[in-house]
Design a protein around this motif. Structure first.
Motif, PDB file in Angstrom:
ATOM      1  N   LEU A 191      33.117 -20.633 -37.708  1.00 55.80           N
ATOM      2  CA  LEU A 191      32.219 -20.800 -39.294  1.00 55.80           C
ATOM      3  C   LEU A 191      30.963 -20.637 -38.649  1.00 55.80           C
ATOM      4  CD1 LEU A 191      33.236 -21.768 -41.985  1.00 55.80           C
ATOM      5  CD2 LEU A 191      32.799 -23.623 -41.189  1.00 55.80           C
ATOM      6  N   ARG A 205      37.181  -3.843 -34.547  1.00 58.19           N
ATOM      7  CA  ARG A 205      36.921  -2.595 -34.706  1.00 58.19           C
ATOM      8  C   ARG A 205      36.604  -1.850 -35.992  1.00 58.19           C
ATOM      9  NH1 ARG A 205      36.780   0.558 -30.622  1.00 58.19           N
ATOM     10  NH2 ARG A 205      39.011  -0.227 -30.533  1.00 58.19           N
ATOM     11  N   ARG A 248      37.762 -16.850 -41.269  1.00 62.79           N
ATOM     12  CA  ARG A 248      38.706 -18.264 -41.399  1.00 62.79           C
ATOM     13  C   ARG A 248      39.343 -18.676 -42.767  1.00 62.79           C
ATOM     14  NH1 ARG A 248      36.728 -23.396 -43.383  1.00 62.79           N
ATOM     15  NH2 ARG A 248      37.284 -25.153 -41.681  1.00 62.79           N
ATOM     16  N   ARG A 299      29.835 -19.489 -36.223  1.00 63.34           N
ATOM     17  CA  ARG A 299      28.859 -18.272 -35.553  1.00 63.34           C
ATOM     18  C   ARG A 299      28.346 -17.571 -35.755  1.00 63.34           C
ATOM     19  NH1 ARG A 299      33.139 -18.166 -31.075  1.00 63.34           N
ATOM     20  NH2 ARG A 299      33.885 -20.465 -30.574  1.00 63.34           N
ATOM     21  N   GLY A 300      27.843 -16.812 -35.054  1.00 66.03           N
ATOM     22  CA  GLY A 300      26.965 -15.191 -36.421  1.00 66.03           C
ATOM     23  C   GLY A 300      28.124 -14.001 -35.493  1.00 66.03           C
ATOM     24  N   GLY A 301      27.577 -12.998 -36.329  1.00 67.47           N
ATOM     25  CA  GLY A 301      28.535 -11.636 -36.115  1.00 67.47           C
ATOM     26  C   GLY A 301      30.301 -12.100 -36.162  1.00 67.47           C
ATOM     27  N   THR A 302      30.430 -11.184 -35.592  1.00 71.03           N
ATOM     28  CA  THR A 302      32.281 -11.430 -36.185  1.00 71.03           C
ATOM     29  C   THR A 302      33.473 -11.345 -35.248  1.00 71.03           C
ATOM     30  OG1 THR A 302      33.994 -10.255 -37.314  1.00 71.03           O
ATOM     31  CG2 THR A 302      31.996  -9.206 -36.726  1.00 71.03           C
ATOM     32  N   ARG A 361      19.667  -9.348 -38.388  1.00 71.08           N
ATOM     33  CA  ARG A 361      20.879  -9.845 -38.030  1.00 71.08           C
ATOM     34  C   ARG A 361      21.502 -10.727 -36.783  1.00 71.08           C
ATOM     35  NH1 ARG A 361      23.252  -5.414 -39.908  1.00 71.08           N
ATOM     36  NH2 ARG A 361      22.070  -3.893 -40.366  1.00 71.08           N
ATOM     37  N   GLY A 362      22.521 -11.306 -36.867  1.00 69.99           N
ATOM     38  CA  GLY A 362      22.983 -12.125 -35.975  1.00 69.99           C
ATOM     39  C   GLY A 362      22.755 -13.821 -36.559  1.00 69.99           C
ATOM     40  N   GLY A 363      23.099 -14.480 -35.551  1.00 69.98           N
ATOM     41  CA  GLY A 363      22.329 -16.491 -35.905  1.00 69.98           C
ATOM     42  C   GLY A 363      23.607 -16.682 -36.893  1.00 69.98           C
ATOM     43  N   SER A 364      23.752 -18.282 -36.101  1.00 66.99           N
ATOM     44  CA  SER A 364      24.445 -18.883 -37.339  1.00 66.99           C
ATOM     45  C   SER A 364      23.800 -18.746 -38.642  1.00 66.99           C
ATOM     46  CB  SER A 364      24.310 -20.327 -36.965  1.00 66.99           C
ATOM     47  OG  SER A 364      25.194 -21.134 -37.207  1.00 66.99           O
ATOM     48  N   HIS A 380      16.745  -5.435 -35.262  1.00 64.53           N
ATOM     49  CA  HIS A 380      17.823  -5.806 -34.992  1.00 64.53           C
ATOM     50  C   HIS A 380      17.632  -7.832 -34.906  1.00 64.53           C
ATOM     51  CE1 HIS A 380      20.592  -2.586 -35.241  1.00 64.53           C
ATOM     52  NE2 HIS A 380      19.987  -2.269 -34.476  1.00 64.53           N
ATOM     53  N   ASN A 395      34.786  -7.911 -33.969  1.00 63.73           N
ATOM     54  CA  ASN A 395      33.700  -6.879 -33.999  1.00 63.73           C
ATOM     55  C   ASN A 395      33.443  -5.792 -34.699  1.00 63.73           C
ATOM     56  OD1 ASN A 395      33.748  -7.975 -32.042  1.00 63.73           O
ATOM     57  ND2 ASN A 395      34.539  -6.782 -30.003  1.00 63.73           N
ATOM     58  N   THR A 396      33.783  -4.807 -34.859  1.00 66.99           N
ATOM     59  CA  THR A 396      32.846  -3.662 -35.860  1.00 66.99           C
ATOM     60  C   THR A 396      32.628  -1.870 -35.164  1.00 66.99           C
ATOM     61  OG1 THR A 396      31.473  -3.281 -38.189  1.00 66.99           O
ATOM     62  CG2 THR A 396      30.482  -4.383 -36.841  1.00 66.99           C
TER      63      THR A 396
END
Lengths: 308, 308, 308, 308
Positions: free
Chosen positions: B46, B24, B6, B48-51, B241-244, B238, B54-55
């Motif tokens: 802003l 990706r 962002r 949100r977790g992850g991307t 990982r992730g999460g706000s 796992h 993608n990856t």
């Protein structure tokens, strides 16, 4: 603060020293409200908000006779040194006690506002910041769904540290804070209009309670009267305090609590701990009278850029 | 990572530049899977977790011909520079692309392990740390109520950074991690016994997945066989990982995203951003091959002191 | 609400029907602001607060001509039925639309206050309740540490449902709410005094915004003037809205969303869904005019007993 | 459970009765490990996970002589009645104690699995459900960003209650649980293939630990061997326990704790409390041997429909 209490007690235990817990700050010294605090008392407190020792204002501490009596009580009880967790008021009190009566004193920065000189970090700041951000994330859901403008007032009577960091972290459209050089209110009007013209239908503006324009309710009134802008007001207030501390606050509370005891044991007598550029540092207590740090101005500018 | 995306997009927008989002990772460069990314696309990401991009792994990026093709595609599309978010693999890929084909590349540290040279902070580390700490707080409730021993495995194949910081922040009784000098397993047995004799009936031991003893399940087996100690195993995996993201991760993501674009616009060509002692710094991409940082040893020692 | 939208769309998809999403409630019907909504559009929205369809007031919906035009638009577009998520205003609008123009309408209870007749549950209530409880848990940390009294105002203009449940769940010392029979203010004074005499130094009182005494600020003023009691005020306000929904809210949103579509497909024409004693039930839309449910009085009494 | 303890103690206090807290369940009865528990001891425990009374297995309780001794101890100490918080094992123990020795016993459903006959709700279930859902929300971030398949194992040795509710609430693509009639594994393969063909690149499958296919690791192995499907495994395990309870769990804990004491005071002698269709109900302790409830099958079907 419980992380710092726990670490001080257990570090002292490891060094073979006994610890008393003083309840309700200097008031507890005045009233001799202290009790032994062992490693066992500190089990399962690390994750709790607030402080197991409670806290209170103590106006009597300004009277020399009161301090003299407390100092004598401490000496009579065989107390060798004092660890004080708090902000500039608490540190000033400790500095005077040390200067007048020779009792070694260590300070641990425990004010949420993160506005002490000589340290770029204080206990509770990261926790308060995350609490504010999570609250504003929820408000953002409503702002988006209802296409509304929100003014959110965060802590900071004389410091914009929480306001500016919160603004970046929650993607606020603007931020108003005490140390800002230009008049934030005019810039705000301009920015809200520009956003509106670009199609932004919802906005969140973060305001420090000590902003020159007079806090969120005052600004909301002005915007309604002068510009016919209807903004909802949310005052986070006491919601920002308390709560289970973040990892960073627990880690630094633990580091400072242990370090304070180690330094007192090694003979340091009048200092407070802090963080400079990620390193743990020690400052003379007298330095508490230095000017307060300003929030990084570039963060406030960045908030504006990112609000596009 | 979304904070950095962002900020990069909106800073570029403020400078009058267009941005493409590549999906990706390098795989998206290889497959020309990229699309325009505007300020509007970055609304409400802003928190949100992850991307949103993608990856993926991209083994093909090791082939010179593949990189040459991708570089030509970028030039054909009029792309002036590349911002890469990732760890040492991603930065190495960017360094080669820049060296071979002259495309200016900026790196933003986006690996959870916080084990990159030249920076004391990476995106996602603070979020992962807090997630682990909250999970272990819950396990602590059970450990206390049931008077049980727990082995909790956290991330960190070659780095104890998460393990050691988690251990301090959740008040773990011990921590095992890859870079430890002495053999952690023997020390663990000694410590658990000492705690048991002092009356400690519940304990939490944090283990980095890359610890020399072989991870939580292995250690649990050893303890059962050699010492008749019954420990429950929890592998956070796992869940970390992730999460706000936390406030700190959002703030640094925002700062790095904006700064990367500003520096590319100013002509820098092969660098990654980092944090040194709280200051934003820039490093040559080639420096990614330097040795990895070690977790602060004094924190591991402190964990032991505080576990009394 | 997103859980209900997702479930309706995917259930319709499973039945071979197409779905349009109408933006900003009846305003979107008036302005023909609707677009196709597919199963794909509903990926990753279940965990998000707010609503992807936004919401708005629509005063124009009171005009028969406006409704007639909207009904015709719907028929022209081949729309067979309408699912409305909202409270009594929204359901009344749907009931009239169905009565006047024969368009089958299903209602899903989506008001936070949980004050609709014919259902003991509404979407968002459990989420708002937990958000309020977590905020008050933090305030409790401060109340305990500082030995202070707090008045916390929660949502509920005409309903004490949130206030009473929050009071039990956060261990409040007292609760004031609109439907209470006796005058809450006098009872509050008595209770605070009794608590003080038993040694209670911190108290939290929950007040519904619609309480007869006039909200938290008003009560605080009275207590200060009449009884020299100093209470801090916290107004939770918009902080209670938004946020990732709880499990229960997601599950019932999913159930109701799917059921609404199945019943419309089966030929039901004017109903809203609800929960009675844990079972999913259907009510005629006209029943929305029934009296609102009262909060369980025994819970308010229980709050008093548990505040000892 | 702390909510129930607090409510029982304070309700008893309000009725003028004294309360002892028995530590570590029946083990504490056997060892006479009990102490007075007053209203003051229950301050600030409502929001805490775990139980202040700890818990333990007690195999000795199966021996009639042990029970006889404990019953005599209780009578000697002037104890009039017993409140037991637990699951079927605890209730069976209480039923026998009452039958053999006439001590009035009340049961409060305190098992996370929500699988007791005669009640549609147990303490801890809602908290565990929300904890699982939040963990899977984070995993979803990773699943989406990496386009991966995840198998998440939740609690439930003989009950799919947590698995099925979690699956709906986190939007899982499939759910496997013990009571399912058809073979879940075959259906799973079919469903994953169908999803893949529709373009679903990430999936989350929830598995109860007691599923017939043998838990998440076993299923993952099968999928890899038979179908070349690579799924990551996450076992939530002890992470689902503990943590600050949700509003609903606190409210029902409070209601049941107070009600148990009121009914014992009124002369009821062998019952456990529950919830039927939202109403608080009382069941004879002997009913604990009835068949366990099944998870609502329509929820499992709904999960499939919503996974489109």
């Amino acid at each position: 603060m419980n992380a710092a209490i726990r670490a001080a007690v257990r570090q002292a235990d490891a060094l073979g020293m006994d610890v008393y817990g003083v309840y309700r700050g200097y008031q507890g010294l005045v009233e001799q409200d202290w009790r032994p605090l062992t490693s066992r008392h500190c089990a399962n407190i690390l994750q709790r908000g607030g402080t197991i020792l409670n806290t209170a204002r103590c106006d009597a501490w300004r009277l020399p006779a009161v301090r003299a009596k407390a100092a004598q009580d401490l000496k009579d009880a065989g107390v060798d040194a004092l660890v004080v967790i708090g902000g500039d008021g608490s540190f000033t009190g400790a500095e005077i006690l040390n200067r007048e009566h020779g009792i070694p004193c260590a300070g641990i920065p425990g004010t949420i506002d993160n506005d002490l000189p000589g340290t770029d970090r204080t206990l509770g700041f990261d926790t308060a910041l995350n609490t504010a951000v999570q609250a504003i994330d929820r408000i953002r859901d409503t702002a988006s769904a209802h296409e509304r403008l929100f003014l959110v007032e965060v802590m900071g009577r004389s410091s914009g540290m929480i306001a500016v960091n919160t603004a970046i972290a929650c993607g606020a459209e603007a931020v108003l804070y005490p140390e800002a050089e230009e008049h934030g209110y005019q810039a705000l009007v301009t920015q809200l209009r520009a956003g509106w013209e670009r199609g932004k239908r919802s906005s969140i503006v973060v305001v420090a309670e000590g902003d020159a324009s007079g806090g969120a309710y005052k600004i909301s009134e002005l915007l309604r009267k002068d510009h016919n802008l209807d903004m909802r007001v949310v005052v986070l207030g006491h919601i920002q305090r308390g709560g289970s501390p973040t990892a960073i606050d627990r880690i630094w509370g633990s580091r400072w609590g242990a370090e304070a005891v180690k330094r007192l044991a090694a003979g340091e007598t009048s200092f407070y701990l802090g963080s400079e550029n990620g390193e743990l540092v020690s400052r003379p207590l007298a330095r508490i009278h230095d000017p307060k740090p300003n929030p990084p101005k570039e963060l406030a500018i960045l908030a504006g850029v990112l609000a596009r």
